[in-house]
Motif scaffolding. Sequence first.
Motif, PDB file in Angstrom:
ATOM      1  N   SER A  62       0.829  -1.208   0.000  1.00 57.92           N
ATOM      2  CA  SER A  62       0.000   0.000   0.000  1.00 57.92           C
ATOM      3  C   SER A  62       0.866   1.263   0.000  1.00 57.92           C
ATOM      4  O   SER A  62       2.044   1.232   0.366  1.00 57.92           O
ATOM      5  N   LEU A  63       0.259   2.364  -0.390  1.00 53.56           N
ATOM      6  CA  LEU A  63       0.957   3.654  -0.414  1.00 53.56           C
ATOM      7  C   LEU A  63       1.411   4.046   0.985  1.00 53.56           C
ATOM      8  O   LEU A  63       2.491   4.626   1.149  1.00 53.56           O
ATOM      9  N   ASN A  64       0.632   3.712   2.004  1.00 50.75           N
ATOM     10  CA  ASN A  64       1.025   4.024   3.385  1.00 50.75           C
ATOM     11  C   ASN A  64       2.370   3.399   3.735  1.00 50.75           C
ATOM     12  O   ASN A  64       3.181   4.003   4.432  1.00 50.75           O
ATOM     13  N   TYR A  65       2.585   2.182   3.277  1.00 52.54           N
ATOM     14  CA  TYR A  65       3.855   1.522   3.570  1.00 52.54           C
ATOM     15  C   TYR A  65       5.016   2.243   2.887  1.00 52.54           C
ATOM     16  O   TYR A  65       6.100   2.358   3.450  1.00 52.54           O
ATOM     17  N   TRP A  66       4.806   2.732   1.672  1.00 48.94           N
ATOM     18  CA  TRP A  66       5.840   3.510   0.972  1.00 48.94           C
ATOM     19  C   TRP A  66       6.155   4.787   1.751  1.00 48.94           C
ATOM     20  O   TRP A  66       7.317   5.173   1.878  1.00 48.94           O
ATOM     21  N   VAL A  67       5.143   5.447   2.264  1.00 49.94           N
ATOM     22  CA  VAL A  67       5.342   6.682   3.033  1.00 49.94           C
ATOM     23  C   VAL A  67       6.112   6.385   4.316  1.00 49.94           C
ATOM     24  O   VAL A  67       7.054   7.106   4.669  1.00 49.94           O
ATOM     25  N   ILE A  68       5.745   5.319   5.003  1.00 50.17           N
ATOM     26  CA  ILE A  68       6.464   4.946   6.226  1.00 50.17           C
ATOM     27  C   ILE A  68       7.922   4.616   5.901  1.00 50.17           C
ATOM     28  O   ILE A  68       8.840   5.046   6.608  1.00 50.17           O
ATOM     29  N   THR A  69       8.141   3.887   4.820  1.00 54.70           N
ATOM     30  CA  THR A  69       9.506   3.554   4.399  1.00 54.70           C
ATOM     31  C   THR A  69      10.302   4.830   4.120  1.00 54.70           C
ATOM     32  O   THR A  69      11.462   4.949   4.528  1.00 54.70           O
ATOM     33  N   ALA A  70       9.681   5.793   3.442  1.00 54.82           N
ATOM     34  CA  ALA A  70      10.360   7.052   3.126  1.00 54.82           C
ATOM     35  C   ALA A  70      10.743   7.800   4.401  1.00 54.82           C
ATOM     36  O   ALA A  70      11.853   8.340   4.501  1.00 54.82           O
ATOM     37  N   LEU A  71       9.863   7.825   5.375  1.00 55.33           N
ATOM     38  CA  LEU A  71      10.152   8.532   6.628  1.00 55.33           C
ATOM     39  C   LEU A  71      11.242   7.825   7.442  1.00 55.33           C
ATOM     40  O   LEU A  71      12.112   8.484   8.023  1.00 55.33           O
ATOM     41  N   VAL A  72      11.212   6.503   7.470  1.00 55.71           N
ATOM     42  CA  VAL A  72      12.271   5.745   8.151  1.00 55.71           C
ATOM     43  C   VAL A  72      13.601   5.989   7.445  1.00 55.71           C
ATOM     44  O   VAL A  72      14.637   6.171   8.083  1.00 55.71           O
ATOM     45  N   PHE A  73      13.567   6.015   6.120  1.00 58.67           N
ATOM     46  CA  PHE A  73      14.774   6.271   5.343  1.00 58.67           C
ATOM     47  C   PHE A  73      15.336   7.654   5.654  1.00 58.67           C
ATOM     48  O   PHE A  73      16.545   7.827   5.812  1.00 58.67           O
ATOM     49  N   PHE A  74      14.471   8.649   5.775  1.00 57.98           N
ATOM     50  CA  PHE A  74      14.897  10.010   6.106  1.00 57.98           C
ATOM     51  C   PHE A  74      15.640  10.035   7.444  1.00 57.98           C
ATOM     52  O   PHE A  74      16.726  10.594   7.564  1.00 57.98           O
ATOM     53  N   ALA A  75      15.050   9.402   8.443  1.00 54.47           N
ATOM     54  CA  ALA A  75      15.698   9.357   9.766  1.00 54.47           C
ATOM     55  C   ALA A  75      17.032   8.618   9.683  1.00 54.47           C
ATOM     56  O   ALA A  75      18.033   9.058  10.265  1.00 54.47           O
ATOM     57  N   ALA A  76      17.061   7.518   8.940  1.00 51.02           N
ATOM     58  CA  ALA A  76      18.295   6.738   8.800  1.00 51.02           C
ATOM     59  C   ALA A  76      19.382   7.545   8.090  1.00 51.02           C
ATOM     60  O   ALA A  76      20.565   7.438   8.437  1.00 51.02           O
ATOM     61  N   GLU A  77      18.995   8.359   7.118  1.00 50.83           N
ATOM     62  CA  GLU A  77      19.977   9.214   6.431  1.00 50.83           C
ATOM     63  C   GLU A  77      20.642  10.181   7.404  1.00 50.83           C
ATOM     64  O   GLU A  77      21.868  10.334   7.394  1.00 50.83           O
ATOM     65  N   LEU A  78      19.832  10.840   8.200  1.00 51.93           N
ATOM     66  CA  LEU A  78      20.372  11.815   9.149  1.00 51.93           C
ATOM     67  C   LEU A  78      21.305  11.140  10.149  1.00 51.93           C
ATOM     68  O   LEU A  78      22.377  11.672  10.473  1.00 51.93           O
ATOM     69  N   ILE A  79      20.913   9.971  10.609  1.00 51.39           N
ATOM     70  CA  ILE A  79      21.760   9.218  11.545  1.00 51.39           C
ATOM     71  C   ILE A  79      23.050   8.775  10.862  1.00 51.39           C
ATOM     72  O   ILE A  79      24.132   8.844  11.447  1.00 51.39           O
ATOM     73  N   THR A  80      22.950   8.348   9.613  1.00 51.54           N
ATOM     74  CA  THR A  80      24.118   7.862   8.883  1.00 51.54           C
ATOM     75  C   THR A  80      25.142   8.963   8.641  1.00 51.54           C
ATOM     76  O   THR A  80      26.350   8.740   8.805  1.00 51.54           O
ATOM     77  N   VAL A  81      24.691  10.136   8.254  1.00 49.03           N
ATOM     78  CA  VAL A  81      25.638  11.237   8.025  1.00 49.03           C
ATOM     79  C   VAL A  81      26.363  11.575   9.321  1.00 49.03           C
ATOM     80  O   VAL A  81      27.588  11.718   9.347  1.00 49.03           O
ATOM     81  N   ARG A  82      25.618  11.663  10.407  1.00 49.81           N
ATOM     82  CA  ARG A  82      26.246  11.948  11.701  1.00 49.81           C
ATOM     83  C   ARG A  82      27.194  10.821  12.113  1.00 49.81           C
ATOM     84  O   ARG A  82      28.285  11.056  12.624  1.00 49.81           O
ATOM     85  N   GLY A  83      26.787   9.588  11.864  1.00 51.43           N
ATOM     86  CA  GLY A  83      27.634   8.447  12.198  1.00 51.43           C
ATOM     87  C   GLY A  83      28.907   8.405  11.377  1.00 51.43           C
ATOM     88  O   GLY A  83      29.996   8.136  11.900  1.00 51.43           O
ATOM     89  N   MET A  84      28.808   8.708  10.085  1.00 50.77           N
ATOM     90  CA  MET A  84      30.007   8.731   9.241  1.00 50.77           C
ATOM     91  C   MET A  84      30.933   9.872   9.659  1.00 50.77           C
ATOM     92  O   MET A  84      32.156   9.712   9.641  1.00 50.77           O
ATOM     93  N   ALA A  85      30.378  10.996  10.050  1.00 54.60           N
ATOM     94  CA  ALA A  85      31.212  12.112  10.536  1.00 54.60           C
ATOM     95  C   ALA A  85      31.949  11.679  11.805  1.00 54.60           C
ATOM     96  O   ALA A  85      33.137  11.983  11.970  1.00 54.60           O
ATOM     97  N   TRP A  86      31.263  10.967  12.671  1.00 55.66           N
ATOM     98  CA  TRP A  86      31.890  10.481  13.902  1.00 55.66           C
ATOM     99  C   TRP A  86      33.030   9.516  13.572  1.00 55.66           C
ATOM    100  O   TRP A  86      34.103   9.582  14.173  1.00 55.66           O
ATOM    101  N   VAL A  87      32.799   8.612  12.618  1.00 55.60           N
ATOM    102  CA  VAL A  87      33.830   7.650  12.213  1.00 55.60           C
ATOM    103  C   VAL A  87      35.048   8.385  11.651  1.00 55.60           C
ATOM    104  O   VAL A  87      36.191   8.084  12.026  1.00 55.60           O
ATOM    105  N   ILE A  88      34.818   9.346  10.769  1.00 57.37           N
ATOM    106  CA  ILE A  88      35.933  10.102  10.176  1.00 57.37           C
ATOM    107  C   ILE A  88      36.705  10.834  11.265  1.00 57.37           C
ATOM    108  O   ILE A  88      37.937  10.810  11.294  1.00 57.37           O
TER     109      ILE A  88
END
Length: 190
Positions: A62-88
């Motif tokens: 369903s479209l709702n699942y796509w929207v939830i996936t997009a929002l989870v992906f958004f949060a994961a992106e923000l965490i990933t950038v911060r995590g990669m900065a920490w690693v560097i």
Amino acid sequence: MKISAYSHMLVSDHAGWDELRTRHPTRRDTFFKLVLPLSILPTLMIGWAGMSHGSFYAPSVSLNYWVITALVFFAAELITVRGMAWVIDLLSRPLVGHSDQDSSYLLATLAAVPLWLSSLTLFVPVVAFNLLCGVLGLAIACMLLYHGIPAMLGHPRDEDTRDMTWLTMWIGAGAWAILGVIAALPVIIR
């Protein structure tokens, strides 16, 4: 920095990088000017792909699942950038003897730009094309890390810098793979 300098940053340790080192933008500026706007792009593209081509990628989702996936992906992106900065930042401390979290965050952000832009391929509902462009984005991100680490650290390219660069690339590729799985969840669960 001029956008035209970005392509030179793929092949040089100085072109574009020297200007960034001189300017030294803060993490806050980098977040609001690059990370936040560019993180929204894949989020919107995942939602758009679900709305426009959802039946191609995952017919029973369903479209709702796509929207939830997009929002989870958004949060994961923000965490990933911060995590990669920490690693560097963590890996660079033994090389330069101090912490420069602003430069580490900027470098993690610049390396993520081609990955964010690769989400535009979701306009074309061809999985092989989407994957090819994602892998191309990862290769460009690695090129940016290869030249950006010595440039932003102000440390010559030696064996320690190369080791740090390769380790950072492997960790980044792993993070990219996790983000790819999150983006593909609607396709995986169908």
